[in-house]
Design a protein around this motif. Structure first.
Motif, short mmCIF file in Angstrom:
data_model
loop_
_atom_site.label_atom_id
_atom_site.label_comp_id
_atom_site.label_asym_id
_atom_site.label_seq_id
_atom_site.Cartn_x
_atom_site.Cartn_y
_atom_site.Cartn_z
N THR A 61 0.82 -1.20 0.00
CA THR A 61 0.00 0.00 0.00
C THR A 61 0.86 1.26 0.00
OG1 THR A 61 -1.88 1.08 1.10
CG2 THR A 61 -0.16 0.21 2.53
N LEU A 62 0.26 2.33 -0.45
CA LEU A 62 0.75 3.68 -0.22
C LEU A 62 -0.10 4.24 0.92
CD1 LEU A 62 0.98 5.00 -3.90
CD2 LEU A 62 2.91 4.40 -2.43
N SER A 63 0.28 5.41 1.43
CA SER A 63 -0.49 6.01 2.51
C SER A 63 -0.41 7.53 2.42
CB SER A 63 0.03 5.55 3.87
OG SER A 63 -0.44 6.37 4.92
N TYR A 64 -1.53 8.20 2.67
CA TYR A 64 -1.52 9.67 2.62
C TYR A 64 -0.66 10.26 3.72
CZ TYR A 64 -4.59 10.41 6.69
OH TYR A 64 -5.11 10.47 7.97
N ARG A 65 -0.36 9.48 4.73
CA ARG A 65 0.52 9.95 5.80
C ARG A 65 1.97 9.57 5.53
NH1 ARG A 65 -2.09 8.11 11.43
NH2 ARG A 65 -0.55 9.61 12.25
N HIS A 66 2.21 8.97 4.39
CA HIS A 66 3.56 8.53 4.03
C HIS A 66 3.86 8.93 2.58
CE1 HIS A 66 2.51 5.81 7.38
NE2 HIS A 66 3.80 5.84 7.66
N THR A 67 4.01 10.22 2.35
CA THR A 67 4.28 10.71 1.00
C THR A 67 5.70 11.24 0.85
OG1 THR A 67 3.50 12.96 1.53
CG2 THR A 67 1.85 11.37 0.75
N ASP A 68 6.50 11.12 1.91
CA ASP A 68 7.78 11.83 1.91
C ASP A 68 8.86 11.07 2.67
OD1 ASP A 68 9.83 13.69 1.97
OD2 ASP A 68 8.56 15.36 2.53
N VAL A 69 9.80 10.49 1.93
CA VAL A 69 10.90 9.73 2.54
C VAL A 69 11.99 10.65 3.08
CG1 VAL A 69 12.29 9.51 0.44
CG2 VAL A 69 12.37 7.70 2.17
N THR A 70 11.93 11.94 2.76
CA THR A 70 13.02 12.85 3.11
C THR A 70 12.94 13.31 4.56
OG1 THR A 70 11.92 14.92 2.48
CG2 THR A 70 13.03 13.68 0.74
N ASN A 71 14.06 13.81 5.06
CA ASN A 71 14.12 14.41 6.39
C ASN A 71 15.13 15.56 6.34
OD1 ASN A 71 14.37 15.06 9.14
ND2 ASN A 71 14.01 12.94 9.78
N TRP A 72 14.66 16.70 5.88
CA TRP A 72 15.57 17.84 5.67
C TRP A 72 16.12 18.40 6.97
CZ3 TRP A 72 13.16 21.29 1.23
CH2 TRP A 72 13.05 20.52 0.07
N ALA A 73 15.49 18.08 8.10
CA ALA A 73 16.02 18.55 9.38
C ALA A 73 17.39 17.95 9.65
CB ALA A 73 15.06 18.19 10.51
N TYR A 74 17.65 16.78 9.06
CA TYR A 74 18.98 16.16 9.19
C TYR A 74 20.05 17.07 8.62
CZ TYR A 74 22.88 13.04 8.05
OH TYR A 74 24.13 12.47 7.92
N PHE A 75 19.76 17.76 7.52
CA PHE A 75 20.74 18.64 6.89
C PHE A 75 21.13 19.80 7.81
CE2 PHE A 75 18.53 17.38 2.74
CZ PHE A 75 19.43 16.37 2.49
N VAL A 76 20.18 20.30 8.58
CA VAL A 76 20.44 21.48 9.40
C VAL A 76 20.82 21.13 10.83
CG1 VAL A 76 18.94 22.90 7.97
CG2 VAL A 76 17.99 21.82 10.00
N GLY A 77 20.92 19.83 11.13
CA GLY A 77 21.41 19.41 12.43
C GLY A 77 20.44 19.59 13.57
N LYS A 78 19.16 19.79 13.28
CA LYS A 78 18.16 19.96 14.33
C LYS A 78 17.67 18.58 14.78
CE LYS A 78 18.07 24.52 13.70
NZ LYS A 78 18.62 25.48 14.68
N ASP A 79 18.31 18.05 15.80
CA ASP A 79 18.02 16.67 16.21
C ASP A 79 16.59 16.47 16.68
OD1 ASP A 79 20.61 16.00 15.59
OD2 ASP A 79 21.34 16.07 17.66
N ASP A 80 16.02 17.46 17.35
CA ASP A 80 14.65 17.31 17.84
C ASP A 80 13.66 17.26 16.69
OD1 ASP A 80 15.30 19.97 17.22
OD2 ASP A 80 13.86 20.80 18.65
N ILE A 81 13.90 18.08 15.66
CA ILE A 81 13.00 18.07 14.50
C ILE A 81 13.24 16.83 13.66
CG2 ILE A 81 12.20 19.37 12.49
CD1 ILE A 81 13.21 21.89 13.82
N THR A 82 14.50 16.41 13.56
CA THR A 82 14.81 15.16 12.85
C THR A 82 14.05 14.00 13.46
OG1 THR A 82 17.03 15.97 12.28
CG2 THR A 82 16.68 13.59 12.18
N LYS A 83 14.02 13.94 14.79
CA LYS A 83 13.30 12.89 15.49
C LYS A 83 11.79 12.99 15.24
CE LYS A 83 12.42 10.96 20.10
NZ LYS A 83 12.76 11.04 21.55
N LYS A 84 11.27 14.20 15.29
CA LYS A 84 9.84 14.40 15.08
C LYS A 84 9.41 13.93 13.70
CE LYS A 84 6.18 17.87 15.52
NZ LYS A 84 5.86 19.25 15.94
N ILE A 85 10.21 14.28 12.69
CA ILE A 85 9.89 13.86 11.32
C ILE A 85 10.00 12.35 11.17
CG2 ILE A 85 10.69 13.99 8.92
CD1 ILE A 85 11.38 16.92 9.42
N ALA A 86 11.01 11.76 11.80
CA ALA A 86 11.16 10.30 11.75
C ALA A 86 9.95 9.62 12.38
CB ALA A 86 12.44 9.87 12.45
#
Length: 402
Positions: free
Chosen positions: A193-218
């Motif tokens: 299946t696909l899912s409307y809550r799963h449209t984005d494999v990326t995590n741009w917070a990783y690029f900017v080093g924001k660990d809390d946002i990286t975790k939230k996106i994950a």
């Protein structure tokens, strides 16, 4: 810099030196091995790896941020691959990028993308209605693609074996890639299946080093996957998506996810070895060069699956020189590609890769990352190389025998 002294009270200095390896900048020998391995610092501009480490070690936070080297760095880790003290450039640069005084240096594109990802679930701000409309439209044509009136591209189904997490481009400018992946899932004869809550494999917070946002996106990926009761999360061909959602995931969220994580090439190879997926290498009766994405290869150890799959779907794999641990970045890493103002700079960061591409003497190049795919394609066009660039999974779909 002549009279600089170590400022152990600097914010960055306190953030680093927490581990024996990786962020241990105080142990830098200033040997310069990192400078010798950076593929563009001595070109037109570019970062000086040793200088980045020394400025961090001296506590020169403001000077480092204002030098612009932090965003010129591709965080490909090639420079520190052979560091005798085990320092890892991506750990240092990402921490420096996370400084409050560095926020103004983050590109507007990345800021907007992260905001969209957090608030809307997708860097391109794709809505649920747009997702459903796109998938159902593709599903109508998919019947003809596989010549099966019962075939479909499913979405939002609980309890399936596989959930596919696409790159946002696959629901926008690269719809053919999504259809190609659907064809492969169809051929496995497994539920997916696909899912409307799963449209984005990326995590741009990783690029900017924001660990809390990286975790939230994950967790925005992990928790809905667990709610759907999915057995295996299948990642689109995305370098930093693979690195954050497979290699680093447990460290990022602090626990094991309730499902397996594999990349699309890894899944295809698994079912090819079972004899479920069969390919006609005659579809690609020529040799193809393979580019190692830094996040999948050097930073996550994912060297073999793409190569082994590629051997099944063409005349043979040709290695770029150097490759694997010593591979050269495409020139779009570290958030460079996500910043729309860097187009001409990326043509400079990619010059060394262009030389590699030319040296193969081939007309076809492939990779396992859609970001690398875009950058390599743009390099080919800009330098008039005439090289066709595809992803490994897309080539597998073209070769698939139904």
């Amino acid at each position: 810099m002549d009279n600089a002294t170590i400022n152990k009270d600097s914010v960055l200095y306190k953030m680093l030196n927490q581990f024996a390896l990786g962020d241990n900048i105080s142990e830098c020998l200033t040997c310069g091995a990192c400078n010798s391995r950076c593929t563009w610092f001595d070109g037109e501009g570019g970062p000086l790896p040793r200088q980045i480490i020394r400025m961090a070690a001296l506590g020169l936070d403001e000077q480092l941020v204002n030098s612009n080297m932090l965003w010129d760095c591709l965080i490909c880790n090639r420079c520190t691959q052979g560091c005798p003290m085990g320092i890892s450039m991506d750990k240092v640069v990402r921490k420096a990028r996370s400084l409050a005084i560095a926020d103004d240096k983050i590109s507007n594109d990345i800021k907007i993308g992260i905001k969209n990802r957090i608030e809307l679930g997708d860097v391109n701000a794709l809505t649920r209605d747009e997702f459903v409309e796109t998938v159902e439209w593709l599903s109508e044509d998919f019947v003809d693609e596989v010549n099966d009136p019962k075939a479909e591209i499913p979405h939002d189904i609980k309890g399936t074996k596989f959930l596919y997490l696409p790159n946002p481009r696959e629901l926008a400018t690269s719809l053919l890639h999504l259809t190609a992946m659907a064809k492969l899932f169809y051929a496995t004869k497994e539920t997916w299946t696909l899912s409307y809550r799963h449209t984005d494999v990326t995590n741009w917070a990783y690029f900017v080093g924001k660990d809390d946002i990286t975790k939230k996106i994950a967790l925005m990926v992990v928790e809905p996957t667990e709610e759907l009761g999915i057995e295996t999360l299948v990642l689109s061909e995305c370098g930093h998506g693979y690195h954050t959602l497979k290699y680093l995931l447990e460290d990022i969220i602090g626990r094991k996810p309730g499902f397996e994580v594999v990349s699309m090439p890894e899944l295809i190879l698994r079912y090819a070895r079972k004899g479920v997926l069969k390919f006609d290498p005659g579809v690609h009766p020529y040799k193809i060069a393979y580019h190692d994405p830094c996040n999948i290869g050097r930073k996550s150890g994912g060297y073999d699956a793409p190569r082994q799959l590629l051997e099944m779907i063409c005349e043979g794999v040709v290695e770029l020189t150097p490759n694997r641990e010593d591979s050269i970045c495409c020139g779009g890493g570290g958030g460079m590609l996500q910043d729309s103002t860097t187009t001409m700079k990326r043509m400079i960061t990619g010059k060394t890769k262009v030389n590699q591409m030319k040296a193969t003497g081939l007309s076809n190049l492939t990779t396992a990352c859609l970001s690398c795919h875009r950058q390599l394609g743009e390099l080919s066009d800009h330098y008039e190389l005439g090289i066709q660039v595809d992803t490994v999974a897309y080539l597998a779909s073209e070769s698939l025998i139904l």
